[in-house]
Write an enzyme that holds these catalytic residues in place. Sequence first.
Site, PDB file in Angstrom:
ATOM      1  N   GLU A  39      72.858  39.039  39.280  1.00 44.74           N
ATOM      2  CA  GLU A  39      72.672  39.977  40.393  1.00 44.74           C
ATOM      3  C   GLU A  39      71.481  40.869  40.040  1.00 44.74           C
ATOM      4  O   GLU A  39      71.536  41.640  39.090  1.00 44.74           O
ATOM      5  CB  GLU A  39      73.935  40.818  40.574  1.00 44.74           C
ATOM      6  CG  GLU A  39      73.808  41.915  41.607  1.00 44.74           C
ATOM      7  CD  GLU A  39      74.977  42.904  41.588  1.00 44.74           C
ATOM      8  OE1 GLU A  39      74.775  44.051  42.027  1.00 44.74           O
ATOM      9  OE2 GLU A  39      76.071  42.550  41.119  1.00 44.74           O
ATOM     10  N   ARG A  66      66.610  48.207  42.257  1.00 43.97           N
ATOM     11  CA  ARG A  66      66.386  49.522  41.646  1.00 43.97           C
ATOM     12  C   ARG A  66      64.992  49.610  41.037  1.00 43.97           C
ATOM     13  O   ARG A  66      64.692  50.538  40.314  1.00 43.97           O
ATOM     14  CB  ARG A  66      67.424  49.773  40.529  1.00 43.97           C
ATOM     15  CG  ARG A  66      68.846  49.915  41.038  1.00 43.97           C
ATOM     16  CD  ARG A  66      69.789  50.158  39.881  1.00 43.97           C
ATOM     17  NE  ARG A  66      71.179  50.149  40.295  1.00 43.97           N
ATOM     18  CZ  ARG A  66      72.204  50.267  39.465  1.00 43.97           C
ATOM     19  NH1 ARG A  66      71.975  50.408  38.168  1.00 43.97           N
ATOM     20  NH2 ARG A  66      73.435  50.253  39.907  1.00 43.97           N
ATOM     21  N   THR A  72      72.654  46.277  44.791  1.00 46.66           N
ATOM     22  CA  THR A  72      72.201  47.612  45.223  1.00 46.66           C
ATOM     23  C   THR A  72      71.435  47.505  46.553  1.00 46.66           C
ATOM     24  O   THR A  72      70.446  48.186  46.768  1.00 46.66           O
ATOM     25  CB  THR A  72      71.341  48.312  44.134  1.00 46.66           C
ATOM     26  OG1 THR A  72      71.836  47.971  42.835  1.00 46.66           O
ATOM     27  CG2 THR A  72      71.424  49.828  44.263  1.00 46.66           C
ATOM     28  N   LYS A 104      83.469  44.870  46.488  1.00 44.25           N
ATOM     29  CA  LYS A 104      83.011  45.538  45.267  1.00 44.25           C
ATOM     30  C   LYS A 104      83.748  46.878  45.147  1.00 44.25           C
ATOM     31  O   LYS A 104      83.890  47.606  46.133  1.00 44.25           O
ATOM     32  CB  LYS A 104      81.500  45.767  45.355  1.00 44.25           C
ATOM     33  CG  LYS A 104      80.936  46.585  44.202  1.00 44.25           C
ATOM     34  CD  LYS A 104      79.427  46.467  44.134  1.00 44.25           C
ATOM     35  CE  LYS A 104      78.828  47.516  43.240  1.00 44.25           C
ATOM     36  NZ  LYS A 104      77.582  47.120  42.615  1.00 44.25           N
TER      37      LYS A 104
END
Length: 201
Positions: free
Chosen positions: A40, A44, A67, A127
């Site tokens: 994953e 960021r 994210t 999640k």
Amino acid sequence: MNFNEVLDQRRLLPLYTVKDLEECLAVGKCLVEGNLPIIEVAFRSDYAAEGIKALSSIDGLLVGAGTVKTTAQAQQAIESGAAFLVTPGLSAEVVEYAKEQNVPIVAGAVTPSEIMQANQLGLTCLKFFPADVYGGISALKALHGPFFESTFVPTGGVTLENYKEYLALNYVKAVGGSFILPKELLKAKDWQGLSSFIKGL
């Protein structure tokens, strides 16, 4: 293997922030060699899309984006080759976009209301982030009662010391985090050591 098959088999989802494309390719190869062919890539850093593109060239590696907070990021990730999406929270817009693109999505949901909303959007694998802040294992045990049809991927505060406790819960589909790719091995560029470490998890 598809997203669900890889998660069901290994129950680990390595989180990685791309800062260097050469390093990211080495990490991807270590994951395949360590029999954990999934990564994953966190949105960021400015290299996220490039990293997804580069990692997608590795045979047998399933590359996704994490994210992901906006539809624009989701679109960029999928266009770069992301085979799945992970979001820190619940955005109906992002979920619907992923469904339209036929790309699996694991959306963040930690409260009963968020879980109900996610279920209404057709999501059952969610999640749970940040797991330690929202009550960790005891919270998941409590949520499992009313939401027995949901499975969870806890991340945030999941560590080498406690990840097996999470995995002992059969409604935890997998655990995620950067602990799967230890910083000291990355810093030392010890790729053989990293492959062995991953294999041993």
